[in-house]
Scaffold this active site. Structure first.
Site, short mmCIF file in Angstrom:
data_model
loop_
_atom_site.label_atom_id
_atom_site.label_comp_id
_atom_site.label_asym_id
_atom_site.label_seq_id
_atom_site.Cartn_x
_atom_site.Cartn_y
_atom_site.Cartn_z
N LEU A 189 0.82 -1.21 0.00
CA LEU A 189 0.00 0.00 0.00
C LEU A 189 0.85 1.26 0.00
CD1 LEU A 189 -1.58 0.59 3.55
CD2 LEU A 189 0.38 -0.90 3.14
N CYS A 190 0.21 2.35 -0.40
CA CYS A 190 0.78 3.69 -0.39
C CYS A 190 2.02 3.75 -1.29
CB CYS A 190 1.06 4.14 1.04
SG CYS A 190 1.20 5.93 1.22
#
Length: 292
Positions: A189-190
């Site tokens: 993620l991110c």
């Protein structure tokens, strides 16, 4: 009397441990961090009881990101992005092993730690020893990967430190190849999806070409993150841009907490996705075990 948020400085805060290095500004931290997350409980506590399947986390060991202007951003893995998904996985019954590229200690953005969030803090305390003494990823590849490996998923948390080294690592490439070849999950993620760039190293095309992903929006790293002093300058390259050039489809251009499943690749767009990504990973892993 508390200081009004509009009075907080938007100038990045100097990091005295390194030349020309900076933490995020006080104002940016007031916008991007909080004492608690949106954690709303574990859905499958103790659901996995057999003890075989584990999670391999590839974490960041470098703190500093060199920017276009010669300044350095003092970063690490984002604690919420790392620890909240792991909380869901560990509470469901999955053990976690921690690896870094060289076996050096994991670096965390402790300024983003939600200090009043029991789920995150308790998971941090359980993993602290492994974070300080992680495995060397090359050793994991040599000794613990293969068709009979006990790892059901590879987890790469975000934080800007994920753009340093991990995206250019042949060891990360080998790990992703193993996951794809052996039908294991890749969870990230991110800025963590920067690791997916390694899959295309020295190849005409990436094995992840055609996959859809959520990732932190380049527009924020190019705009608001600099304007509010979160970053002390521009990144030398942008994650979504390079993923797109490798043939992956980035499905978001904003930060809303979105998660996405494309085959065995599970992604989230930002720290806001941490809670839901943890739930998604647990659900998918439990379903995969039931169907084996």
């Amino acid at each position: 009397m508390s200081q009004d948020v509009n009075e907080l400085s938007k100038q990045p805060t100097p990091d005295k441990a390194e030349d020309n290095a900076f933490f995020p500004s006080p104002y940016s931290l007031s916008q991007y961090t909080a004492p608690k997350t949106d954690f709303d409980g574990v859905e499958h506590k103790g659901a996995y009881k057999d003890g075989k399947w584990k999670v391999l986390m590839i974490a960041a060991e470098e703190r500093y990101v060199l920017l276009e202007n010669g300044k350095m951003f003092s970063t690490g893995n984002h604690p919420v992005e790392m620890l909240l998904p792991l909380h869901h996985l560990m509470e469901a019954g999955f053990d976690v092993d921690v690896a870094t590229l060289s076996g050096y200690p994991v670096k965390l953005e402790l300024w983003a730690m939600p200090t009043e969030d029991e789920a995150v803090i308790s998971t941090y305390n359980k993993l602290k020893e492994k974070l300080k003494q992680p495995k060397k990823l090359a050793d994991v590849i040599k000794n613990e990967l293969g068709p009979d490996s006990d790892y059901l998923s590879v987890f790469i948390p975000g934080g800007h430190a994920a753009v340093v080294g991990i995206s250019e690592s042949e060891d990360v490439q080998q790990t992703l190849d193993w996951a794809l070849d052996n039908d294991r999950f890749i969870v990230t993620l991110c800025h963590g999806p920067a690791a997916l760039l390694s899959a295309g190293l020295n190849r005409e095309k990436s094995p992840l070409e055609g996959y859809s992903v959520c990732v932190f929006p380049d527009s924020l790293d190019e705009g608001a993150n600099i304007e509010i002093g979160y970053l002390p300058g521009r990144l030398k390259w942008l994650v979504a841009d390079l993923l797109t050039k490798q043939g992956l489809k980035v499905v978001n251009d904003d930060m809303t907490g979105r998660t996405l499943k494309d085959r065995k690749l599970l992604t989230g767009d930002s720290p806001l996705a941490s809670n839901e990504l943890g739930k998604l990973a647990v659900n998918e892993m439990l379903n995969a075990i039931q169907n084996k």
